[in-house]
Design a protein around this motif. Sequence first.
Motif, PDB file in Angstrom:
ATOM      1  N   ALA A 136      34.773  58.986  91.975  1.00 41.85           N
ATOM      2  CA  ALA A 136      33.520  58.273  91.709  1.00 41.85           C
ATOM      3  C   ALA A 136      33.771  57.218  90.640  1.00 41.85           C
ATOM      4  O   ALA A 136      34.617  57.406  89.761  1.00 41.85           O
ATOM      5  N   GLN A 184      30.796  63.662  97.654  1.00 41.06           N
ATOM      6  CA  GLN A 184      29.690  63.702  96.699  1.00 41.06           C
ATOM      7  C   GLN A 184      29.746  64.916  95.783  1.00 41.06           C
ATOM      8  O   GLN A 184      28.733  65.324  95.225  1.00 41.06           O
ATOM      9  N   VAL A 220      29.758  62.617  91.064  1.00 42.46           N
ATOM     10  CA  VAL A 220      28.864  61.457  91.130  1.00 42.46           C
ATOM     11  C   VAL A 220      28.594  60.937  89.727  1.00 42.46           C
ATOM     12  O   VAL A 220      28.700  61.672  88.737  1.00 42.46           O
ATOM     13  N   ALA A 227      23.233  64.190  93.825  1.00 41.82           N
ATOM     14  CA  ALA A 227      22.699  62.819  93.828  1.00 41.82           C
ATOM     15  C   ALA A 227      21.817  62.668  92.600  1.00 41.82           C
ATOM     16  O   ALA A 227      20.920  63.491  92.372  1.00 41.82           O
ATOM     17  N   SER A 254      24.582  57.719 102.558  1.00 41.37           N
ATOM     18  CA  SER A 254      24.665  56.737 101.479  1.00 41.37           C
ATOM     19  C   SER A 254      23.576  55.696 101.672  1.00 41.37           C
ATOM     20  O   SER A 254      23.367  55.222 102.795  1.00 41.37           O
TER      21      SER A 254
END
Length: 356
Positions: A142, A195, A198, A247, A335
């Motif tokens: 990330a 993911q 992040v 997220a 995404s």
Amino acid sequence: MAAGAAGAAVLAALAVPVAEARPGERTGAGPASAHWAVKDPGTPQVRFRGLAAVDRRTVWLAGTGGTVLRTTDAGASWRNVSPPGAADLQFRDVTAFDARRAVVLAIGEGEASRIYRTDDGGETWTESFRNTDPRAFYDCLAFFDRRHGLAVSDPVDGGFRVLSTADGGRSWRVLSPAGMPPALDGEAGFAASGQCLVTSGPRDVWLATGGGARARVLHSADRGLTWTAADTPVPAGDPAKGVFALAFRDRAHGLAVGGDYRSDQPSPRSAAVTADGGRTWRPAAAPPPAYRSGAAWLPRSRTTALAVGPTGTDVTTDGGRSWRTVDTGSHDTVSCTPDLSCWAAGERGRVARLER
């Protein structure tokens, strides 16, 4: 568009659960419905777990067989830009800065874990990192910005190992393990959707884990130098269980999704939310009905997000407290971009864009 309006508009059209579409078809309840419109790249043998949507027209994909694809025309055509000699690698994560610059991560034990960078749209690639420690297995990468980024490995010597770059992925160094809390027995990251690691803003980063007695989220506010760990209510205690994706819409508000990836096993409490940067997590009151491997906030929304997995897509409009299934197609990762575009990808070469 005001904050939340974009998410509300999409949600209003996602009113009816829909069935999976074949390539070239679309799913939805009618002409006014939002739906995953399949953008067939012609690679049914590839499973795409790495996805980087730059904007409505530009998307990068990374998958099995050392495959990297790119579109610059919203999926009307796809170009195979795979690094040469990478056919034996499993790409699981990709970060793209624009249509020309991208960084991809290959996962696996020992030298199978590698990082490549391109500056010319995939015409040429440079291998910028190759793991030489047989105990390491890199899962995700990330970036905070175009220069600073991290990649994370499963625990080595009792703690997660972290790589850092300050030049856009052209070179990497292993960070000191001194700031990393001890790993639980059996704890690891999941290379399921790109993911498990992040970022939000210039310094904050979160790492999702599973496999240990508890599913945890680790947080660093200094680009990976020091970390704190927090338990989540997502079930763990088995190598197949834990938090698979995170997220964050800002440095305080985040979502965690996961469960048990085995298709014959239930996944209760498969989602959790935080409002304090990951210091504490509470279970979703109405979580997705099954394992989910990817999540993304809808652009410009403070309350609406998507979660995807092999059995469907779910939407929340209350910041992750409750979820509703709106599609039954299979995707591994999702995404969304600042210009109001959302993409998803997964098994059998499936790639789709959310359209109305």
